[in-house]
Design an enzyme around this catalytic site. Sequence first.
Site, short mmCIF file in Angstrom:
data_model
loop_
_atom_site.label_atom_id
_atom_site.label_comp_id
_atom_site.label_asym_id
_atom_site.label_seq_id
_atom_site.Cartn_x
_atom_site.Cartn_y
_atom_site.Cartn_z
N ARG A 45 60.18 -31.40 -11.71
CA ARG A 45 60.91 -31.77 -10.49
C ARG A 45 62.32 -31.24 -10.45
NH1 ARG A 45 60.92 -38.20 -11.87
NH2 ARG A 45 61.84 -37.96 -13.90
N GLU A 129 43.23 -34.69 -26.92
CA GLU A 129 43.55 -34.73 -28.35
C GLU A 129 44.98 -35.19 -28.61
OE1 GLU A 129 42.85 -35.12 -31.69
OE2 GLU A 129 41.33 -33.59 -31.38
N VAL A 132 46.49 -39.20 -28.84
CA VAL A 132 46.46 -40.09 -30.00
C VAL A 132 46.87 -39.33 -31.25
CG1 VAL A 132 45.05 -41.64 -31.40
CG2 VAL A 132 44.53 -41.37 -28.97
N ILE A 136 47.43 -34.50 -35.13
CA ILE A 136 46.27 -34.76 -35.99
C ILE A 136 44.98 -34.65 -35.17
CG2 ILE A 136 45.16 -36.45 -37.50
CD1 ILE A 136 47.89 -37.89 -37.70
N GLY A 187 67.26 -40.63 -33.39
CA GLY A 187 66.34 -40.04 -32.42
C GLY A 187 64.89 -40.39 -32.66
N GLU A 190 63.37 -44.57 -28.82
CA GLU A 190 63.97 -44.30 -27.53
C GLU A 190 65.02 -45.34 -27.18
OE1 GLU A 190 61.35 -43.11 -24.43
OE2 GLU A 190 59.80 -42.51 -25.84
N ASP A 201 52.16 -49.15 -27.12
CA ASP A 201 51.80 -47.75 -27.34
C ASP A 201 50.63 -47.64 -28.32
OD1 ASP A 201 52.43 -44.77 -27.21
OD2 ASP A 201 52.68 -45.16 -29.36
N LYS A 205 46.56 -46.34 -27.79
CA LYS A 205 45.87 -45.36 -28.63
C LYS A 205 44.61 -45.94 -29.26
CE LYS A 205 50.23 -42.97 -29.49
NZ LYS A 205 51.43 -43.01 -30.36
N GLY A 302 56.49 -35.43 -31.41
CA GLY A 302 57.35 -34.27 -31.55
C GLY A 302 56.79 -33.14 -30.69
N1 LIG Z 1 57.10 -36.71 -26.88
C1 LIG Z 1 56.10 -36.81 -27.72
O1 LIG Z 1 56.28 -36.58 -28.91
C2 LIG Z 1 54.74 -37.19 -27.21
C3 LIG Z 1 53.69 -37.29 -28.16
C4 LIG Z 1 52.40 -37.60 -27.70
C5 LIG Z 1 52.18 -37.81 -26.35
N2 LIG Z 1 53.23 -37.73 -25.46
C6 LIG Z 1 52.94 -37.96 -24.03
O2 LIG Z 1 53.17 -36.75 -23.35
C7 LIG Z 1 53.63 -37.04 -22.01
C8 LIG Z 1 54.96 -36.32 -21.80
O3 LIG Z 1 55.88 -36.79 -22.75
P1 LIG Z 1 57.29 -36.06 -22.96
O4 LIG Z 1 57.85 -36.66 -24.22
O5 LIG Z 1 57.14 -34.60 -22.86
O6 LIG Z 1 58.11 -36.61 -21.72
P2 LIG Z 1 59.48 -36.03 -21.13
O7 LIG Z 1 60.20 -35.27 -22.17
O8 LIG Z 1 60.14 -37.16 -20.45
O9 LIG Z 1 58.98 -34.97 -20.05
C9 LIG Z 1 58.39 -35.34 -18.83
C10 LIG Z 1 58.56 -34.18 -17.86
O10 LIG Z 1 57.92 -34.48 -16.64
C11 LIG Z 1 58.88 -34.40 -15.60
N3 LIG Z 1 58.55 -35.40 -14.59
C12 LIG Z 1 58.56 -36.74 -14.73
N4 LIG Z 1 58.16 -37.34 -13.60
C13 LIG Z 1 57.92 -36.35 -12.71
C14 LIG Z 1 57.50 -36.33 -11.36
N5 LIG Z 1 57.21 -37.45 -10.71
N6 LIG Z 1 57.36 -35.14 -10.77
C15 LIG Z 1 57.62 -33.99 -11.42
N7 LIG Z 1 58.02 -33.94 -12.71
C16 LIG Z 1 58.17 -35.11 -13.34
C17 LIG Z 1 60.21 -34.66 -16.24
O11 LIG Z 1 61.26 -34.18 -15.44
P3 LIG Z 1 62.77 -34.68 -15.69
O12 LIG Z 1 63.22 -33.97 -16.93
O13 LIG Z 1 63.43 -34.22 -14.46
O14 LIG Z 1 62.72 -36.17 -15.86
C18 LIG Z 1 60.02 -33.89 -17.52
O15 LIG Z 1 60.12 -32.51 -17.31
C19 LIG Z 1 53.71 -38.57 -21.93
O16 LIG Z 1 52.51 -39.04 -21.38
C20 LIG Z 1 53.81 -39.00 -23.37
O17 LIG Z 1 53.29 -40.28 -23.61
C21 LIG Z 1 54.48 -37.41 -25.87
#
Ligand SMILES: NC(=O)c1ccc[n+]([C@@H]2O[C@H](COP(=O)([O-])OP(=O)(O)OC[C@H]3O[C@@H](n4cnc5c(N)ncnc54)[C@H](OP(=O)(O)O)[C@@H]3O)[C@@H](O)[C@H]2O)c1
Lengths: 442, 442
Positions: A45, A129, A132, A136, A187, A190, A201, A205, A302
């Site tokens: 966005r 994949e 969860v 892994i 870090g 959150e 969370d 899973k 990560g």
């Molecule tokens: N981070 C991890 O290590 C991890 C691990 C396993 C699974 N996950 C899962 O992976 C998914 C993403 O996680 P993430 O850590 O990558 O999240 P993130 O860093 O917050 O990234 C989310 C992205 O989506 C964009 N976004 C959010 N709402 C939007 C909307 N309505 N329209 C358009 N763009 C939008 C955000 O834009 P803005 O930057 O402008 O907000 C950002 O670019 C989540 O479901 C999370 O549970 C994450």
Amino acid sequence: MKTINVAIVGYGVVGNGVAKILEEKRELIRKKSNVDINLKKVFTRNWNKKFPYEIDKSKRVNSIDDILNDEDIDIIVEVVGGIEFPYKLMMEAINKNKNIVTANKALLAEKGKEIFKEAEKKNIRIGFEAAVAGGIPIIKALREGLIANNINKIYGILNGTTNYILTSMYKEGKDFKTALSEAQKEGYAEADPTLDINGTDAAHKIAILSSLAFGGYVDFSKIYKEGIENIDILDIELGKELGYILKLLAIGKAHGEEVEIRVNPTFLPANHPLSKVDGVFNAVMVEGDSVGETMFYGKGAGSLPTASAVVSDIVDIAKSISLNIGREIEITSLNWQHKDLNLTKVKDFFTRYYVRFTVPDITGILAKVATIFAKYNISIAAVIQKEKVLQKYQKNDEKIVPLVILTHTASENSIQKAIKEIEENNLTREKTVLIRVEDEDR
Amino acid sequence: MKTINVAIVGYGVVGNGVAKILEEKRELIRKKSNVDINLKKVFTRNWNKKFPYEIDKSKRVNSIDDILNDEDIDIIVEVVGGIEFPYKLMMEAINKNKNIVTANKALLAEKGKEIFKEAEKKNIRIGFEAAVAGGIPIIKALREGLIANNINKIYGILNGTTNYILTSMYKEGKDFKTALSEAQKEGYAEADPTLDINGTDAAHKIAILSSLAFGGYVDFSKIYKEGIENIDILDIELGKELGYILKLLAIGKAHGEEVEIRVNPTFLPANHPLSKVDGVFNAVMVEGDSVGETMFYGKGAGSLPTASAVVSDIVDIAKSISLNIGREIEITSLNWQHKDLNLTKVKDFFTRYYVRFTVPDITGILAKVATIFAKYNISIAAVIQKEKVLQKYQKNDEKIVPLVILTHTASENSIQKAIKEIEENNLTREKTVLIRVEDEDR
Ligand SMILES: NC(=O)c1ccc[n+]([C@@H]2O[C@H](COP(=O)([O-])OP(=O)(O)OC[C@H]3O[C@@H](n4cnc5c(N)ncnc54)[C@H](OP(=O)(O)O)[C@@H]3O)[C@@H](O)[C@H]2O)c1
Ligand SMILES: NC(=O)c1ccc[n+]([C@@H]2O[C@H](COP(=O)([O-])OP(=O)(O)OC[C@H]3O[C@@H](n4cnc5c(N)ncnc54)[C@H](OP(=O)(O)O)[C@@H]3O)[C@@H](O)[C@H]2O)c1
């Protein structure tokens, strides 16, 4: 070699990792898999900021329709997070015959039933994949590697934030608040860590894993969960004396037609393989009737570890597209037997318990407590009665001490009744602490 | 739903497990995978005995040609063992367009190049999940789950017999011979345990894993290997004082265009995830550039755990047959880049070392040894100099003691030269013990 076009929706932590791998490893993937994967478009966005991996301007799009209406796009990677937006996106994507890869455990745990139903109708594959245990490959192991097994039990450490906190409580004797605020500084937690800390969370899973392991849909709202927010360092120390380590475990166990699914702080024997899983690492233990005990260990989160899992799904789906096969090749989706799993009620949980009573230091207390346990047929495995005075509970000149009872396997119902009776008999001075124990009776 | 016909060749430990799973879980597999697998024939050389799983007489055959010439048979499971007979069998099977599943690591490590070449020509799939680490789905993880990674290092405990022996040496202070004969009594070591004890079995397995991880064929005969037959309990105890546990590790590490592959007794820090792998369990650690460290743990042998892996291969191949796709879906075979891997020469190994000198207890010895280490630019991390007199080496009235030096990372070449010079200077009274250490420099 066919080229498969991919679009990423959401360009944050995971999205950047996926883009980096797809672009930098296009050749490696081609060599290993015989498919060519082209990252064609990325949507987010707000493009007005710096990104860890800068994607070429020509690939950036500002409208989701630019992806949904692009007939060349075969696979959409959903790494936005949240529920409503990605739910709508997936339903539309499925109806446009686009396959999906997602890392969104919350969405799958809460809306997976509807999503997979739609996907089945349209013969669309959904890879998850990454949802969860990050990098892994546990989903693949459950679907394919362990296919010859009835799974009896699947349990593990599925949340890195809470494991980091519990590790520093255990190793450095920090209390919960200090450990949490340090994790935030580093870090590893959150700013709003609620969903990690309270077990949501991990519950998302284990809902997904249990669906695959036990063959039916799990109603997420019914999963019993308890977080680590009220863990007292005292119990970590007393548990240590019994040879236990405290972990936030997510557990799924088959009992005939029922499945016991829960997330709770759990004492594990110090020599249990999961006890050695420290810090932000995740691990999943699977007990199959053929294979016995197996464990899968690695980074649960990560950018690149998670993207590693996303890309493995992309490659799997790309291969089936390039071979013109649909979801027939997909072994199991979340509702693979098209039934709902029956969850065991809390009162019917059947496990070992650590119970800490906070009692006045007077003769006869242990006898009274033990008598009530006996009344409810709860067999006692060990007792710690300490001289240690609990200053913080001291109110008058009554000396307050902890009395810990470790039970053999018992039903939750009996334990709860015994505790209630003990508390009602005015034998305790604070709320009793109950921690479930994952250990064999000896 | 298509029915895929399978034949088993060799009806021993693994064969019985495969038959049992295929027959008892036919329905489960159908549900999970959408293919129906029929065990049609079983061949072994002697049907006149009792089997743990009795197979129906109608399925027993007495000639291998009865299987090779049966056009209905899609997949042959080779669980005979040995080299010559199964090699001939596989070549014939390939030429009759039959897919193969095997648990035979020796065969693949020694003849894999020829076999895979032939299989490629004929578009035949060869599954070999069971050949490495039994029930642990590590082959699938390398080929598919971790596809987004360049693998930097893969290492693990790949032989249950030696791990059982080392565990009882470490935990119970037993010497090698006692531990071995107890393992034999318990059924954890074979009557002739040579290939386990001397590292050959682990070398077969790391050859296969390295091929997949690093993308080229490994010349098995060039793998450096050292067994556990000469391990002195004294070194296990001295290592313990340094915080180390001794494991027989099989190691593959990428160094640019070269790969260092070796099997040797190795000291690991007590808190390393592999240090907790006890008894007959196996575990494999994989370091990928995206995913970081991952570990896969489980039973490396036994009838049902091994059969669990065999059956997962059968199902994968059966699915591709039923979808009319050939080996295109197979990501990587043992020679996936059609090149041979360059193995690092022993003199170029670069690691940390534990060196135990057996020296007379006189002043100045440490200074002399240290001086020679310095001359070869070997940096010393720790020293254990003990009062402990080694009675067994006592010959005259000279007191003999162990002097242990733990080095920082050094080249094998320098270490060997330093040891040679120290021995030539008559500073030692017995052959020096050298054990490689897998630990980071601190
Ligand atoms: N981070 C991890 O290590 C991890 C691990 C396993 C699974 N996950 C899962 O992976 C998914 C993403 O996680 P993430 O850590 O990558 O999240 P993130 O860093 O917050 O990234 C989310 C992205 O989506 C964009 N976004 C959010 N709402 C939007 C909307 N309505 N329209 C358009 N763009 C939008 C955000 O834009 P803005 O930057 O402008 O907000 C950002 O670019 C989540 O479901 C999370 O549970 C994450
Ligand atoms: N056992 C494990 O846990 C395990 C784990 C991983 C991999 N593997 C591998 O699996 C393979 C089989 O191992 P296993 O333990 O099942 O061996 P096993 O118990 O000795 O069984 C071998 C079977 O093949 C038969 N056989 C041997 N030579 C034959 C020949 N020339 N013609 C016809 N039949 C013949 C044997 O018959 P007889 O009974 O008449 O000798 C027996 O039925 C080996 O490659 C092994 O390395 C085994």
